[in-house]
Design a protein around this motif. Structure first.
Motif, PDB file in Angstrom:
ATOM      1  N   PHE A 293       0.786  -0.956   0.022  1.00 27.96           N
ATOM      2  CA  PHE A 293      -0.535   0.179  -0.131  1.00 27.96           C
ATOM      3  C   PHE A 293       1.243   1.073  -0.194  1.00 27.96           C
ATOM      4  CE2 PHE A 293      -2.415   3.368   2.264  1.00 27.96           C
ATOM      5  CZ  PHE A 293      -3.028   3.152   1.800  1.00 27.96           C
ATOM      6  N   VAL A 294       1.582   1.233   0.860  1.00 31.29           N
ATOM      7  CA  VAL A 294       2.642   2.536   0.955  1.00 31.29           C
ATOM      8  C   VAL A 294       3.534   2.464  -0.225  1.00 31.29           C
ATOM      9  CG1 VAL A 294       5.115   3.300   1.721  1.00 31.29           C
ATOM     10  CG2 VAL A 294       3.017   2.065   3.990  1.00 31.29           C
ATOM     11  N   TYR A 295       4.384   1.329  -1.400  1.00 28.11           N
ATOM     12  CA  TYR A 295       4.751   1.468  -2.155  1.00 28.11           C
ATOM     13  C   TYR A 295       4.142   1.926  -3.147  1.00 28.11           C
ATOM     14  CZ  TYR A 295       9.375  -0.122  -0.555  1.00 28.11           C
ATOM     15  OH  TYR A 295       9.619  -0.643  -0.419  1.00 28.11           O
ATOM     16  N   THR A 296       2.514   1.529  -3.740  1.00 24.86           N
ATOM     17  CA  THR A 296       1.075   1.824  -4.160  1.00 24.86           C
ATOM     18  C   THR A 296       0.972   3.649  -4.093  1.00 24.86           C
ATOM     19  OG1 THR A 296       0.797  -0.195  -4.421  1.00 24.86           O
ATOM     20  CG2 THR A 296      -0.679   1.944  -5.258  1.00 24.86           C
ATOM     21  N   ILE A 297       1.183   4.203  -2.903  1.00 20.66           N
ATOM     22  CA  ILE A 297       0.286   4.981  -2.764  1.00 20.66           C
ATOM     23  C   ILE A 297       1.788   6.484  -3.133  1.00 20.66           C
ATOM     24  CG2 ILE A 297       0.279   7.240  -1.580  1.00 20.66           C
ATOM     25  CD1 ILE A 297      -0.755   5.581   0.941  1.00 20.66           C
ATOM     26  N   GLY A 298       3.140   5.861  -3.226  1.00 21.06           N
ATOM     27  CA  GLY A 298       4.314   5.993  -3.273  1.00 21.06           C
ATOM     28  C   GLY A 298       4.251   6.348  -5.152  1.00 21.06           C
ATOM     29  N   LEU A 299       3.937   5.327  -5.804  1.00 26.40           N
ATOM     30  CA  LEU A 299       3.801   4.951  -7.367  1.00 26.40           C
ATOM     31  C   LEU A 299       2.936   5.941  -7.738  1.00 26.40           C
ATOM     32  CD1 LEU A 299       4.860   2.955  -9.959  1.00 26.40           C
ATOM     33  CD2 LEU A 299       2.293   1.791  -9.536  1.00 26.40           C
ATOM     34  N   LEU A 300       1.640   6.115  -7.121  1.00 26.83           N
ATOM     35  CA  LEU A 300       0.616   6.955  -7.413  1.00 26.83           C
ATOM     36  C   LEU A 300       0.864   8.529  -7.661  1.00 26.83           C
ATOM     37  CD1 LEU A 300      -2.581   5.333  -6.025  1.00 26.83           C
ATOM     38  CD2 LEU A 300      -1.868   5.703  -9.056  1.00 26.83           C
ATOM     39  N   LEU A 301       1.667   8.731  -6.822  1.00 23.20           N
ATOM     40  CA  LEU A 301       1.947  10.519  -6.480  1.00 23.20           C
ATOM     41  C   LEU A 301       3.206   9.812  -6.996  1.00 23.20           C
ATOM     42  CD1 LEU A 301       2.417  10.518  -2.275  1.00 23.20           C
ATOM     43  CD2 LEU A 301       1.166  11.765  -3.628  1.00 23.20           C
ATOM     44  N   ALA A 302       4.395  10.237  -7.549  1.00 21.14           N
ATOM     45  CA  ALA A 302       4.897   9.917  -8.358  1.00 21.14           C
ATOM     46  C   ALA A 302       4.141  10.061 -10.376  1.00 21.14           C
ATOM     47  CB  ALA A 302       6.048   8.679  -8.823  1.00 21.14           C
ATOM     48  N   VAL A 303       3.594   9.092 -10.787  1.00 17.80           N
ATOM     49  CA  VAL A 303       2.797   8.992 -11.643  1.00 17.80           C
ATOM     50  C   VAL A 303       2.109  10.436 -11.625  1.00 17.80           C
ATOM     51  CG1 VAL A 303       0.723   8.563 -13.384  1.00 17.80           C
ATOM     52  CG2 VAL A 303       2.549   6.804 -12.125  1.00 17.80           C
ATOM     53  N   ILE A 304       1.635  11.319 -10.709  1.00 15.19           N
ATOM     54  CA  ILE A 304       0.195  12.357 -10.601  1.00 15.19           C
ATOM     55  C   ILE A 304       1.657  13.372 -11.348  1.00 15.19           C
ATOM     56  CG2 ILE A 304      -0.598  14.062  -9.180  1.00 15.19           C
ATOM     57  CD1 ILE A 304      -1.701  11.964  -8.383  1.00 15.19           C
ATOM     58  N   LEU A 305       2.737  13.184 -10.377  1.00 14.30           N
ATOM     59  CA  LEU A 305       3.779  14.322 -10.244  1.00 14.30           C
ATOM     60  C   LEU A 305       4.548  14.549 -11.759  1.00 14.30           C
ATOM     61  CD1 LEU A 305       5.988  14.148  -6.917  1.00 14.30           C
ATOM     62  CD2 LEU A 305       4.321  16.108  -8.523  1.00 14.30           C
ATOM     63  N   THR A 306       4.943  13.284 -12.462  1.00 14.30           N
ATOM     64  CA  THR A 306       5.527  13.125 -14.112  1.00 14.30           C
ATOM     65  C   THR A 306       4.008  14.064 -14.467  1.00 14.30           C
ATOM     66  OG1 THR A 306       6.849  11.219 -13.673  1.00 14.30           O
ATOM     67  CG2 THR A 306       6.494  11.499 -15.654  1.00 14.30           C
ATOM     68  N   ALA A 307       3.181  12.850 -14.426  1.00 14.26           N
ATOM     69  CA  ALA A 307       2.208  13.423 -15.750  1.00 14.26           C
ATOM     70  C   ALA A 307       1.764  14.896 -15.734  1.00 14.26           C
ATOM     71  CB  ALA A 307       0.525  13.154 -15.401  1.00 14.26           C
ATOM     72  N   THR A 308       1.852  15.792 -14.532  1.00 14.38           N
ATOM     73  CA  THR A 308       1.519  17.080 -14.355  1.00 14.38           C
ATOM     74  C   THR A 308       2.914  18.268 -15.306  1.00 14.38           C
ATOM     75  OG1 THR A 308       0.916  16.736 -12.463  1.00 14.38           O
ATOM     76  CG2 THR A 308       1.255  18.749 -12.131  1.00 14.38           C
TER      77      THR A 308
ATOM     78  N   GLN B 115       9.155  15.458  -6.866  1.00 13.91           N
ATOM     79  CA  GLN B 115       9.267  14.059  -7.190  1.00 13.91           C
ATOM     80  C   GLN B 115      10.281  13.742  -6.059  1.00 13.91           C
ATOM     81  OE1 GLN B 115       7.990  11.623  -8.857  1.00 13.91           O
ATOM     82  NE2 GLN B 115       7.635  11.961 -10.636  1.00 13.91           N
ATOM     83  N   MET B 116      11.939  14.372  -6.297  1.00  8.75           N
ATOM     84  CA  MET B 116      12.309  13.995  -5.390  1.00  8.75           C
ATOM     85  C   MET B 116      12.236  13.270  -3.717  1.00  8.75           C
ATOM     86  SD  MET B 116      16.625  16.032  -6.215  1.00  8.75           S
ATOM     87  CE  MET B 116      15.440  17.706  -7.063  1.00  8.75           C
ATOM     88  N   GLY B 117      10.957  14.154  -3.324  1.00 14.91           N
ATOM     89  CA  GLY B 117      10.728  14.087  -2.172  1.00 14.91           C
ATOM     90  C   GLY B 117       9.869  13.244  -1.949  1.00 14.91           C
ATOM     91  N   VAL B 118       9.333  12.546  -2.901  1.00 12.56           N
ATOM     92  CA  VAL B 118       8.449  11.760  -2.528  1.00 12.56           C
ATOM     93  C   VAL B 118       9.504  10.292  -2.967  1.00 12.56           C
ATOM     94  CG1 VAL B 118       7.083  10.047  -4.529  1.00 12.56           C
ATOM     95  CG2 VAL B 118       6.456  12.251  -3.465  1.00 12.56           C
ATOM     96  N   HIS B 119      10.267   9.551  -4.137  1.00 11.61           N
ATOM     97  CA  HIS B 119      11.459   8.806  -3.711  1.00 11.61           C
ATOM     98  C   HIS B 119      11.541   8.389  -3.255  1.00 11.61           C
ATOM     99  CE1 HIS B 119      10.719   7.653  -8.291  1.00 11.61           C
ATOM    100  NE2 HIS B 119      10.235   9.151  -8.389  1.00 11.61           N
ATOM    101  N   VAL B 120      12.646   9.705  -1.834  1.00  5.10           N
ATOM    102  CA  VAL B 120      13.060   9.297  -0.880  1.00  5.10           C
ATOM    103  C   VAL B 120      12.381   8.869   0.434  1.00  5.10           C
ATOM    104  CG1 VAL B 120      14.350  10.834   1.069  1.00  5.10           C
ATOM    105  CG2 VAL B 120      14.844  11.503  -1.282  1.00  5.10           C
ATOM    106  N   VAL B 121      11.547   9.561   0.254  1.00 11.04           N
ATOM    107  CA  VAL B 121      10.384   8.885   1.158  1.00 11.04           C
ATOM    108  C   VAL B 121       9.253   7.998   1.049  1.00 11.04           C
ATOM    109  CG1 VAL B 121       8.587  10.051   3.129  1.00 11.04           C
ATOM    110  CG2 VAL B 121       9.953  11.195   2.174  1.00 11.04           C
ATOM    111  N   PHE B 122       9.258   7.505  -0.029  1.00  8.33           N
ATOM    112  CA  PHE B 122       8.177   6.318  -0.027  1.00  8.33           C
ATOM    113  C   PHE B 122       8.888   5.743  -0.937  1.00  8.33           C
ATOM    114  CE2 PHE B 122       5.079   9.757  -0.308  1.00  8.33           C
ATOM    115  CZ  PHE B 122       3.936   9.021   0.568  1.00  8.33           C
ATOM    116  N   PHE B 123       9.687   5.070  -1.387  1.00 11.72           N
ATOM    117  CA  PHE B 123      11.233   4.708  -1.576  1.00 11.72           C
ATOM    118  C   PHE B 123      11.889   3.890  -1.087  1.00 11.72           C
ATOM    119  CE2 PHE B 123       8.046   5.787  -5.895  1.00 11.72           C
ATOM    120  CZ  PHE B 123       7.399   4.670  -5.529  1.00 11.72           C
TER     121      PHE B 123
END
Length: 129
Positions: A26-41, A67-75
């Motif tokens: 679930f945590v990795y899925t949230i990180g993936l969704l946030l990363a995809v949303i930031l990339t699409a934005t 995006q770097m913050g999402v990767h550092v925290v979630f992944f």
């Protein structure tokens, strides 16, 4: 909640707390969704005419930092907790090295034009007159 729980990244596991695999997914899925949303934005920002054109690079820089913050925290699960001190120091050192390399490269490229020798044709013209 104890104060130690504030220093944990999503997905970190403590010894006394048993988490299931589904919560990790679930945590990795949230990180993936946030990363995809930031990339699409970021793609939307570059391809839209709704934004002020000179502000687009600043917007992309903000999205890149997020995006770097999402990767550092979630992944990478890097937090400021006492058990992650070495990870935070290694991350800070890496950021310092990258900043020095980029800044040094920019200084060298900015001064490169003034340090270059003029072309041979220009040198010949100067010697004739």
């Amino acid at each position: 909640m104890t104060t130690a729980s504030y220093h944990r990244a999503p997905g970190d596991r403590s010894i006394d707390e048993q988490e299931t695999i589904s919560s990790g997914v679930f945590v990795y899925t949230i990180g993936l969704l946030l990363a995809v949303i930031l990339t699409a934005t970021a793609f939307w920002v570059t391809n839209t005419s709704l934004l002020w054109a000179p502000g687009i690079p600043l917007g992309l820089a903000v999205l890149a930092i997020a995006q770097m913050g999402v990767h550092v925290v979630f992944f990478l699960h890097i937090t400021t907790g006492p058990d992650n001190t070495n990870n935070v120091l290694a991350l800070a050192f890496g950021v310092l090295i990258v900043t020095l390399v980029v800044a040094g490269s920019l200084v060298i490229m900015a001064n490169l034009n003034g340090s270059m020798m003029p072309p041979a044709e220009l040198m010949d013209m100067q010697m004739k007159y």
